[in-house]
Structures are given as C-alpha cells and as structure tokens.
Design an enzyme around this catalytic site. Structure first.
Site, mmCIF file in Angstrom:
data_model
loop_
_atom_site.group_PDB
_atom_site.id
_atom_site.type_symbol
_atom_site.label_atom_id
_atom_site.label_comp_id
_atom_site.label_asym_id
_atom_site.label_seq_id
_atom_site.Cartn_x
_atom_site.Cartn_y
_atom_site.Cartn_z
ATOM 1 N N GLY A 1 0.829 -1.194 0.000
ATOM 2 C CA GLY A 1 0.000 0.000 0.000
ATOM 3 C C GLY A 1 0.866 1.248 0.000
ATOM 4 N N CYS A 2 0.283 2.353 -0.422
ATOM 5 C CA CYS A 2 1.054 3.598 -0.537
ATOM 6 C C CYS A 2 1.463 4.130 0.835
ATOM 7 C CB CYS A 2 0.257 4.648 -1.309
ATOM 8 S SG CYS A 2 -1.441 4.898 -0.736
ATOM 9 N N TYR A 3 0.511 4.247 1.761
ATOM 10 C CA TYR A 3 0.847 4.741 3.096
ATOM 11 C C TYR A 3 1.837 3.821 3.821
ATOM 12 C CZ TYR A 3 -3.113 8.080 2.884
ATOM 13 O OH TYR A 3 -3.980 9.095 2.557
#
Length: 329
Positions: free
Chosen positions: A137-139
């Site tokens: 995921g990006c976060y």
C-alpha cells in the site's frame, strides 16, 4: 505523463514459448493503478503486454487461456475479484503464471512475498524467487520505510505507542473520490479513517515489526498525487535517548546504495524549512527525512513519495522486473 526513472530491462529469464520478450497481462487495467502500470510498461523494450477483449474480462475460460500464455499477471482488482483470479491461477499447475497482486487481499498472507524490495537486505531476492508477490500500500510504504530500520537497530521498541499522520493526493482514493475532487464537490482537505480500521494498518504493523498497533490518521488534500507520511517521536522516551542524528544514521545505513530510497541529511531542507508532497510525482523515488530538536528532545520522521509511483504503479513495475529477472532492485 512523463516518467523520469524507468530504466530499460537488460535480460529476461526464459519467457514462455521461447519468446524474446517477457509477457504480462494486467487484469483490471482501467483503474488508476492499472493505467499507471501500462504507461510504465510502454517504456520497456523487453516486455510485451497481452490484452483480453472487454466482453471476455469476466469469462473464466478466456482469462485462463490468456494467463496460460503469459509469464506474469498483475492484478489491479478489488480484493474479492483478486481472490477469484488467484484461485483460478492455483488450478493451472505448471502452466500458471507468476502473479503480482496490487489489492490488499494478500499483503499479510504468509505464503506471499511482500513487494517492498527495500524492506530488508534479502527482500529483493525473495521477490525474485517468488511465484506470488503482494504490492504494498502507498501509506505503508512510507511508514514501513521509516520505522523498520529503527526497530531493527533497537532505536525504537516494537511496543512503542506510535502515531502516524499522512496526507495524499486524491488520486489514491478511487473513482468516487477522484470524481468528487475534480467536479468541485469535495472539501479542500479532510481527515478520514477515523474509525481506527484503515485497511493499511495490518501491513504497516506487521512489516514494521511492531507489537503494539499504531494509530494511523490519513488525510486527503485537493491535489491529484503526492504523499507525505509523518511520525512524531519524543526522543527522551526512547531507550538510550537517541538523537536525531542517530535516527538518520540508521536510515542512511539501511538504504545505502538503494536505487529508489534515499535517506536525506538531518534537518534537510534546513531549520524552519517546509516540505510539500508533490516533488516526487511521476517517479518511483522515496525520500526519508528526520527533523529533530536537541533542545526539545523531539523528532519528526517524514517519508515523501508519489502515491501513484512508489506507492502503487512504480512499485508494481519494480516488482515485476524482479520477478521476471529483469534488471532492478
């Protein structure tokens, strides 16, 4: 779109049917991540992208036939649809392609390799040899990049009560969020995930090696892409009372020589400086910052990345190269 750091591949490990190019099928290519992956793949000479007719997308037989022809499938699907496709691949035996999943379905699955190549010194090799890889995921990419080296170095206890704050451009929020910002109906800025059940928390905790569940507060701003993830620390509450320089040194040591991850100098861009989220847009780069005050014994760790680059499509192409034996790390 201009992509600034996509290098050409050097070699391919035995593509199917004696082909000179590796073959890839992007399932779910119309979404933001899928479109970004295809844009990057068009820049590669040794990769051929196979397509399925729109009216055959949900035809299991047609999909299976196509997947038998390719070396790797990249899934850009909702979790449930990704699981259906993986179940189909699991029935294909020796004709099954490798699979890279961009959903959240398998990010904490023990039999999948986690696709953050910089996670540990041997992680890129794990991705190279894996048949199944989950794209991060990006976060979590930003949070894990900051926290894992500090936990491994003993500077940050696994049970430390951590809070992570983050802001992303609206492109990471799916079609409805993108539409609301682009038609002007969305607010200029908003917090979300305030029910403490954000889907990125499990991977953030697992791969940071945290035993205490962190508090994660994401937000979205009225700009298309770019991300900042920040972690505040009270340094005098940490074992050994490390300085900001100690934290920066641990990050610099972990990512020394990394192609895509850079530990920036301590307090860069300087006292009273500012950090904006869009500077790395259209790249696969990730910058890690330590801002610290010796006077107040406080620090803030910050990761900057493109939520569509290192946070999604860029990481996917990086993982694809590793899985297919192309030059990358």
């Amino acid at each position: 779109m201009t992509l600034t750091d996509t290098n050409q591949p050097k070699s391919v490990n035995q593509p199917k049917s004696g082909a000179t190019k590796a073959t890839v099928f992007v399932d779910g290519a119309s979404g933001t991540t899928g479109l970004g992956i295809q844009e990057r793949l068009r820049l590669l000479d040794n990769v051929e992208v196979k397509h399925i007719a729109e009216d055959k997308r949900k035809d299991a037989g047609a999909k299976r036939a196509l997947m038998e022809e390719v070396d790797l499938v990249i899934l850009c699907l909702p979790d449930a649809a990704a699981k259906e496709t993986v179940a189909l691949i699991d029935t294909m035996g020796n004709s099954a392609p490798k699979v890279l999943d961009a959903s959240t379905a398998y990010r904490v699955a023990p039999d999948w390799a986690y696709g953050f190549a910089e996670l540990a010194p041997d992680q890129a090799d794990k991705i190279r040899t894996a048949a199944k890889v989950s794209n991060p995921g990006c976060y979590p990419t930003g949070g894990i990049a900051l926290l894992r080296p500090l936990v491994d170095a003993g500077l940050l206890p696994p049970d430390y009560p951590l809070t992570l704050n983050a802001v992303s451009g609206y492109s990471g929020g799916g079609k409805s969020m993108i539409a609301s910002f682009e038609d002007g109906s969305a607010p200029a800025f908003e917090l979300y995930g305030l029910g403490f059940e954000h889907k990125h928390v499990p991977e953030l905790q697992l791969y940071s090696r945290l035993t205490r569940r962190p508090i994660f507060i994401p937000s979205v701003g009225n700009y298309r892409q770019g991300m900042l993830v920040s972690v505040p620390l009270q340094l005098d509450t940490l074992p050994g009372k490390p300085s900001g320089a100690d934290l920066q040194a641990a990050l610099a040591k972990r990512y020394a020589g990394s192609k895509y991850v850079t530990a920036m100098p301590l307090n860069e861009p300087g006292k009273g400086g500012k950090l904006e989220p869009e500077a790395l847009n259209e790249t696969n780069q990730l910058e890690l910052y330590v801002f610290a005050s010796d006077k107040h014994h406080q620090a803030v760790l910050v990761a900057r990345l493109d939520n569509l680059g290192k946070g999604a499509s860029g990481a996917a192409v990086q993982n694809m190269r590793l899985m297919l034996g192309l030059a990358d790390a």
